[in-house]
Design an enzyme around this catalytic site. Sequence first.
Site, PDB file in Angstrom:
ATOM      1  N   SER A 175      25.527 -27.452  -2.741  1.00  0.00           N
ATOM      2  CA  SER A 175      26.866 -27.911  -3.113  1.00  0.00           C
ATOM      3  C   SER A 175      27.900 -27.192  -2.237  1.00  0.00           C
ATOM      4  CB  SER A 175      27.097 -27.691  -4.610  1.00  0.00           C
ATOM      5  OG  SER A 175      28.203 -28.418  -5.072  1.00  0.00           O
ATOM      6  N   GLU A 192      22.728 -38.880  -6.605  1.00  0.00           N
ATOM      7  CA  GLU A 192      24.055 -38.468  -6.142  1.00  0.00           C
ATOM      8  C   GLU A 192      24.745 -39.540  -5.308  1.00  0.00           C
ATOM      9  OE1 GLU A 192      24.424 -34.032  -5.203  1.00  0.00           O
ATOM     10  OE2 GLU A 192      22.339 -34.432  -4.627  1.00  0.00           O
ATOM     11  N   HIS A 215      22.488 -33.981  -8.917  1.00  0.00           N
ATOM     12  CA  HIS A 215      23.107 -32.867  -8.205  1.00  0.00           C
ATOM     13  C   HIS A 215      22.509 -31.518  -8.600  1.00  0.00           C
ATOM     14  CE1 HIS A 215      26.215 -31.092  -5.738  1.00  0.00           C
ATOM     15  NE2 HIS A 215      26.627 -30.325  -6.746  1.00  0.00           N
TER      16      HIS A 215
END
Length: 273
Positions: A147, A209, A247
Amino acid sequence: MTLSRTEQRIIHSRAENREYRIFVARPDVEPPPSGYPVIYLLDANSVFGTMAEAIRLQSRRPEKTGVVPAVIVGIGYDTEGPFSNARYYDFTMPVPSAELPQSPRGTEWPELGGADAFLNFIEEDLKPEIEREFNIDRSRQTIFGHSLGGLFVLHALFTRPETFQTYVAGSPSIHWGKRILLEEERQFASRLEKEHCSVGVLLAVGESEKDHHSHMNDNAKELAERLSVLASLGVRVRFHEFEGEGHVSVLPVLISRALRFASEGSPQLEVRS
């Protein structure tokens, strides 16, 4: 439960006196003549245990698993939660406020823009301490981030590619300051025309995602395609979209894949039985 052969310590950055909780997992075998490979892991409060157990199990038979023993160095924060707001400063470049994504809670973002200082901490404070304690092979250093941590991994690759040999960017937040990152990428490509570089880059996302408004999957795939053009200049790149993963759920499978990617080409795979 305490994880076998692991420990924690607090380290402060000398330049900014920022505090980090450092997690270390030690291999249970003697180092090879060249030293241990090392993996520096961001957001260690959330994923250090997963990586430490994965390498403990898989490195027992590297000729079968493709995973060699390595020192794991997790960089986290002095919190009992999985994340700290301090990561927003450490993992991001200075970005004009108009180019930032909107906060999901509608509030202002925490302090941002400390990626270069954080990279200095890793290079100038953390690595020397680890290398005083372990026989480390400096030609086999990996950094793993997810991330915003994945964004930081790409920033490190593009601005100081000599700091690691393997870069793992999971679900990278390329949409944070995308214009700035693209400029760093352009300068990286230009630099390769003049200087030798040999790096491995693993970009990965979860299939689920793809519906995120940030276009995370498309951004990562397009970056992998651009970097693949640099293969003749020393860049080995791989992209993977993990089926059915989101995610957060992508992290365990990505960690397992990253361990194999970081071990590729290791002489230990040939001499261990």
